[in-house]
Scaffold this motif. Structure first.
Motif, PDB file in Angstrom:
ATOM      1  N   UNK A 205       0.782  -1.226   0.129  1.00 16.44           N
ATOM      2  CA  UNK A 205      -0.006   0.264  -0.116  1.00 16.44           C
ATOM      3  C   UNK A 205       0.766   1.417   0.024  1.00 16.44           C
ATOM      4  N   UNK A 206       0.374   2.226  -0.817  1.00 12.81           N
ATOM      5  CA  UNK A 206       1.240   3.590  -0.874  1.00 12.81           C
ATOM      6  C   UNK A 206       0.996   4.275   0.511  1.00 12.81           C
ATOM      7  N   UNK A 207       0.093   4.058   1.475  1.00 19.73           N
ATOM      8  CA  UNK A 207       0.173   4.408   2.566  1.00 19.73           C
ATOM      9  C   UNK A 207       0.778   3.669   3.678  1.00 19.73           C
ATOM     10  N   UNK A 208       1.505   3.830   4.374  1.00 21.95           N
ATOM     11  CA  UNK A 208       2.313   2.851   5.277  1.00 21.95           C
ATOM     12  C   UNK A 208       1.521   2.448   6.435  1.00 21.95           C
ATOM     13  N   UNK A 209       1.564   1.049   6.573  1.00 18.08           N
ATOM     14  CA  UNK A 209       0.891   0.613   7.807  1.00 18.08           C
ATOM     15  C   UNK A 209       0.680   1.296   8.971  1.00 18.08           C
ATOM     16  N   UNK A 210       1.960   1.853   9.375  1.00 17.42           N
ATOM     17  CA  UNK A 210       2.152   2.615  10.696  1.00 17.42           C
ATOM     18  C   UNK A 210       1.245   3.901  10.758  1.00 17.42           C
ATOM     19  N   UNK A 211       1.120   4.590   9.394  1.00 21.14           N
ATOM     20  CA  UNK A 211       0.304   5.572   9.382  1.00 21.14           C
ATOM     21  C   UNK A 211      -1.170   5.244   9.388  1.00 21.14           C
ATOM     22  N   UNK A 212      -1.676   3.984   9.014  1.00 20.35           N
ATOM     23  CA  UNK A 212      -2.925   3.523   9.064  1.00 20.35           C
ATOM     24  C   UNK A 212      -3.336   3.289  10.441  1.00 20.35           C
ATOM     25  N   UNK A 213      -2.382   2.665  11.310  1.00 24.61           N
ATOM     26  CA  UNK A 213      -2.357   2.472  12.684  1.00 24.61           C
ATOM     27  C   UNK A 213      -2.624   3.624  13.360  1.00 24.61           C
ATOM     28  N   UNK A 214      -1.643   4.600  13.122  1.00 22.64           N
ATOM     29  CA  UNK A 214      -1.961   5.768  13.803  1.00 22.64           C
ATOM     30  C   UNK A 214      -3.221   6.420  13.891  1.00 22.64           C
TER      31      UNK A 214
ATOM     32  N   UNK B 126      -5.969   4.890  13.196  1.00 26.51           N
ATOM     33  CA  UNK B 126      -6.980   4.307  13.910  1.00 26.51           C
ATOM     34  C   UNK B 126      -7.136   4.762  15.232  1.00 26.51           C
ATOM     35  N   UNK B 127      -5.906   4.763  15.921  1.00 27.71           N
ATOM     36  CA  UNK B 127      -5.671   5.147  17.263  1.00 27.71           C
ATOM     37  C   UNK B 127      -6.400   6.635  17.393  1.00 27.71           C
ATOM     38  N   UNK B 128      -6.086   7.573  16.631  1.00 30.06           N
ATOM     39  CA  UNK B 128      -6.527   8.953  16.471  1.00 30.06           C
ATOM     40  C   UNK B 128      -7.962   8.972  16.531  1.00 30.06           C
ATOM     41  N   UNK B 129      -8.583   8.188  15.606  1.00 25.69           N
ATOM     42  CA  UNK B 129     -10.255   7.990  15.317  1.00 25.69           C
ATOM     43  C   UNK B 129     -10.643   7.387  16.658  1.00 25.69           C
ATOM     44  N   UNK B 130     -10.079   6.450  17.221  1.00 23.18           N
ATOM     45  CA  UNK B 130     -10.701   5.824  18.478  1.00 23.18           C
ATOM     46  C   UNK B 130     -10.812   6.681  19.574  1.00 23.18           C
ATOM     47  N   UNK B 131      -9.581   7.684  19.847  1.00 24.50           N
ATOM     48  CA  UNK B 131      -9.510   8.623  20.620  1.00 24.50           C
ATOM     49  C   UNK B 131     -10.687   9.603  20.627  1.00 24.50           C
TER      50      UNK B 131
END
Length: 286
Positions: free
Chosen positions: A19-28, A30-35
């Motif tokens: 994916x052109x968007x790094x997995x770490x960016x997607x995980x970050x 997710x965390x931000x949305x959850x917060x």
């Protein structure tokens, strides 16, 4: 994400190695949305990543979209579409987001359309908003002449985008927007009128009351003000045997049926437990 909205569904995880968007960016994300209080943060992060990629952006574009969602913009407005009856309906800031419960009204309307007499029945989507119902009926499997109308210029613009060359979209106040030659010809008249009582507007979820137009929500003192206007003239526009379909709430159902009955239409109530949806229909005697 609320189950009452026709929320987009992710088409797959964008967080793989390629994916052109790094997995770490997607995980970050997710965390931000959850917060931020997003219950389905992982699914929303996938959708926002898809939207970022669609614009040709990467992690920076995803970050911008997550910011919009985190401050309360509807997910559908941020990604640019809502899923409705198997279609991607284009939406954006300032337009009403089609609700999943309205798919029940659509199912009833589609059944009536398939059984309507004549080679090309006339369908009208009144108070059309984004044009979701009209667009879905236009691809229902039965050739039809589809018209949609709304008083809100922004909604009209979205409806024209969603219907394209499959129907005509008109701007104006209820029936005044329609071509006069449609009088007495309409087989299926869908009118997803605003039905929230004015005093209840402050009780709506923030996504609706802040980001959707008041004209699409406020139904007046008892929530039936616009329905009364629609029902009063429906008989003049319906063909003999044609039917008006209006979404309402279970609490308002009996009163809404009486409004339709007072307009000399044969009124009936329909309820779908799975979608928590209630529809009142009114048929012009044949």
């Amino acid at each position: 994400m609320s189950s009452s909205r026709s929320t987009p569904s992710p088409s797959g995880s964008p967080s793989g190695a390629d994916a052109p968007v790094p997995a770490a960016a997607v995980e970050a994300a997710t965390v931000r949305l959850r917060r931020a209080g997003c219950v389905f943060a992982e699914e929303e992060a996938a959708l926002l990543t898809e939207a970022a990629l669609a614009t040709g952006g990467g992690a920076a574009a995803l970050d911008r979209l997550v910011e919009l969602r985190a401050v309360g913009q509807p997910l559908e407005h941020v990604v640019g579409w809502a899923e409705f009856a198997g279609l991607r309906i284009a939406v954006g800031p300032g337009v009403f987001v089609p609700r999943r419960r309205t798919e029940f009204l659509l199912a009833l309307a589609r059944d009536l359309l398939l059984r309507a007499p004549g080679p090309v029945p006339v369908v009208v989507d009144l108070c059309c908003g984004s044009g979701a119902a009209g667009a879905a009926l236009a691809v229902s499997g039965r050739r039809a002449e589809v018209h949609a109308a709304d008083i809100d210029p922004a909604a009209v613009g979205w409806a024209r985008r969603n219907l394209g060359d499959r129907g005509q979209v008109h701007e104006g106040d209820l029936y005044a927007a329609l071509p006069a030659d449609l009088r007495g010809t309409v087989a299926v008249l869908v009118a997803n009128v605003p039905y929230v009582p004015t005093a209840d507007i402050p009780l709506l979820p923030a996504e609706a009351r802040t980001h959707e137009p008041l004209v699409a929500l406020d139904g007046g003192g008892d929530g039936l003000q616009v329905l009364r206007r629609v029902a009063a003239e429906a008989g003049q526009w319906l063909a003999p045997g044609g039917t008006l379909l209006v979404e309402t709430t279970e609490r308002q159902a009996a009163a809404a049926r009486e409004v339709v009955r007072a307009a000399r239409l044969t009124a009936a109530l329909h309820h779908d437990d799975e979608r928590a949806a209630t529809v009142v229909t009114g048929t012009r005697p044949g």
